[in-house]
Scaffold this motif. Structure first.
Motif, mmCIF file in Angstrom:
data_model
loop_
_atom_site.group_PDB
_atom_site.id
_atom_site.type_symbol
_atom_site.label_atom_id
_atom_site.label_comp_id
_atom_site.label_asym_id
_atom_site.label_seq_id
_atom_site.Cartn_x
_atom_site.Cartn_y
_atom_site.Cartn_z
ATOM 1 N N LEU A 3 -8.433 -13.437 -0.061
ATOM 2 C CA LEU A 3 -6.980 -13.420 0.076
ATOM 3 C C LEU A 3 -6.677 -13.300 1.564
ATOM 4 O O LEU A 3 -6.903 -12.255 2.164
ATOM 5 C CB LEU A 3 -6.393 -12.229 -0.696
ATOM 6 N N LEU A 4 -6.224 -14.412 2.152
ATOM 7 C CA LEU A 4 -5.983 -14.471 3.597
ATOM 8 C C LEU A 4 -4.575 -14.969 3.870
ATOM 9 O O LEU A 4 -4.023 -15.755 3.096
ATOM 10 C CB LEU A 4 -7.000 -15.409 4.257
ATOM 11 N N PRO A 5 -4.005 -14.548 4.996
ATOM 12 C CA PRO A 5 -2.662 -15.033 5.342
ATOM 13 C C PRO A 5 -2.671 -16.522 5.664
ATOM 14 O O PRO A 5 -3.667 -17.071 6.156
ATOM 15 C CB PRO A 5 -2.266 -14.214 6.570
ATOM 16 N N ASP A 6 -1.550 -17.168 5.380
ATOM 17 C CA ASP A 6 -1.435 -18.614 5.607
ATOM 18 C C ASP A 6 -1.790 -19.024 7.029
ATOM 19 O O ASP A 6 -2.478 -20.022 7.238
ATOM 20 C CB ASP A 6 -0.012 -19.092 5.299
ATOM 21 N N VAL A 30 1.327 -6.645 1.389
ATOM 22 C CA VAL A 30 0.024 -6.118 1.786
ATOM 23 C C VAL A 30 0.246 -5.185 2.967
ATOM 24 O O VAL A 30 0.900 -5.543 3.937
ATOM 25 C CB VAL A 30 -0.936 -7.266 2.172
ATOM 26 N N GLU A 31 -0.272 -4.000 2.868
ATOM 27 C CA GLU A 31 -0.108 -3.006 3.919
ATOM 28 C C GLU A 31 -1.215 -3.149 4.951
ATOM 29 O O GLU A 31 -2.389 -3.302 4.605
ATOM 30 C CB GLU A 31 -0.155 -1.599 3.312
ATOM 31 N N ILE A 32 -0.832 -3.131 6.213
ATOM 32 C CA ILE A 32 -1.799 -3.181 7.311
ATOM 33 C C ILE A 32 -1.668 -1.897 8.099
ATOM 34 O O ILE A 32 -0.559 -1.489 8.462
ATOM 35 C CB ILE A 32 -1.533 -4.395 8.219
ATOM 36 N N LEU A 33 -2.768 -1.254 8.361
ATOM 37 C CA LEU A 33 -2.762 0.013 9.078
ATOM 38 C C LEU A 33 -3.496 -0.105 10.402
ATOM 39 O O LEU A 33 -4.488 -0.824 10.498
ATOM 40 C CB LEU A 33 -3.450 1.099 8.239
ATOM 41 N N ALA A 34 -2.996 0.596 11.395
ATOM 42 C CA ALA A 34 -3.697 0.715 12.675
ATOM 43 C C ALA A 34 -4.107 2.179 12.818
ATOM 44 O O ALA A 34 -3.254 3.066 12.807
ATOM 45 C CB ALA A 34 -2.800 0.301 13.832
ATOM 46 N N MET A 35 -5.389 2.408 12.923
ATOM 47 C CA MET A 35 -5.879 3.785 13.027
ATOM 48 C C MET A 35 -6.435 4.024 14.428
ATOM 49 O O MET A 35 -7.180 3.202 14.951
ATOM 50 C CB MET A 35 -6.952 4.029 11.969
ATOM 51 N N LEU A 52 2.441 -5.764 19.471
ATOM 52 C CA LEU A 52 2.379 -7.204 19.254
ATOM 53 C C LEU A 52 2.177 -7.518 17.773
ATOM 54 O O LEU A 52 2.842 -8.386 17.209
ATOM 55 C CB LEU A 52 1.254 -7.823 20.083
ATOM 56 N N MET A 53 1.268 -6.818 17.133
ATOM 57 C CA MET A 53 1.008 -7.054 15.711
ATOM 58 C C MET A 53 2.235 -6.736 14.865
ATOM 59 O O MET A 53 2.564 -7.483 13.937
ATOM 60 C CB MET A 53 -0.185 -6.230 15.219
ATOM 61 N N VAL A 54 2.943 -5.663 15.201
ATOM 62 C CA VAL A 54 4.161 -5.315 14.459
ATOM 63 C C VAL A 54 5.177 -6.437 14.609
ATOM 64 O O VAL A 54 5.791 -6.890 13.637
ATOM 65 C CB VAL A 54 4.730 -3.974 14.958
ATOM 66 N N ASP A 55 5.358 -6.928 15.826
ATOM 67 C CA ASP A 55 6.324 -8.013 16.070
ATOM 68 C C ASP A 55 5.926 -9.298 15.352
ATOM 69 O O ASP A 55 6.753 -9.978 14.748
ATOM 70 C CB ASP A 55 6.467 -8.297 17.565
ATOM 71 N N GLU A 56 4.645 -9.652 15.424
ATOM 72 C CA GLU A 56 4.172 -10.915 14.845
ATOM 73 C C GLU A 56 4.161 -10.908 13.325
ATOM 74 O O GLU A 56 4.414 -11.928 12.690
ATOM 75 C CB GLU A 56 2.771 -11.247 15.365
ATOM 76 N N LEU A 57 3.844 -9.765 12.734
ATOM 77 C CA LEU A 57 3.664 -9.712 11.285
ATOM 78 C C LEU A 57 4.912 -9.243 10.542
ATOM 79 O O LEU A 57 4.955 -9.335 9.322
ATOM 80 C CB LEU A 57 2.475 -8.823 10.938
ATOM 81 N N ALA A 58 5.900 -8.766 11.263
ATOM 82 C CA ALA A 58 7.129 -8.316 10.611
ATOM 83 C C ALA A 58 7.905 -9.527 10.087
ATOM 84 O O ALA A 58 7.999 -10.549 10.739
ATOM 85 C CB ALA A 58 7.993 -7.528 11.598
#
Length: 59
Positions: A3-6, A30-35, A52-58
């Motif tokens: 299961l991968l993003p488009d 799908v929840e993505i976490l940064a630890m 950057l990830m928050v901006d791109e994936l939001a």
């Protein structure tokens, strides 16, 4: 089967290197976490990457 993003597989799907096997599957959100160990010791480049990830994936 994965299961991968488009945006990760779009080129390979278009080129025929991958095939979609469950087109009607709704994976939902799908929840993505940064630890990281602590904000106190967080390097600026790691903070920029997270931002950057928050901006791109939001959305």
């Amino acid at each position: 089967i994965a299961l991968l993003p488009d945006f990760v597989v779009a080129e390979d799907l278009a080129a025929g290197r991958l095939a979609q096997v469950l087109p009607d599957l709704d994976a939902g959100d799908v929840e993505i976490l940064a630890m990281y160990p602590s904000k106190r010791f967080l390097e600026p480049r790691v903070r920029r990457f997270i931002d950057l990830m928050v901006d791109e994936l939001a959305g």
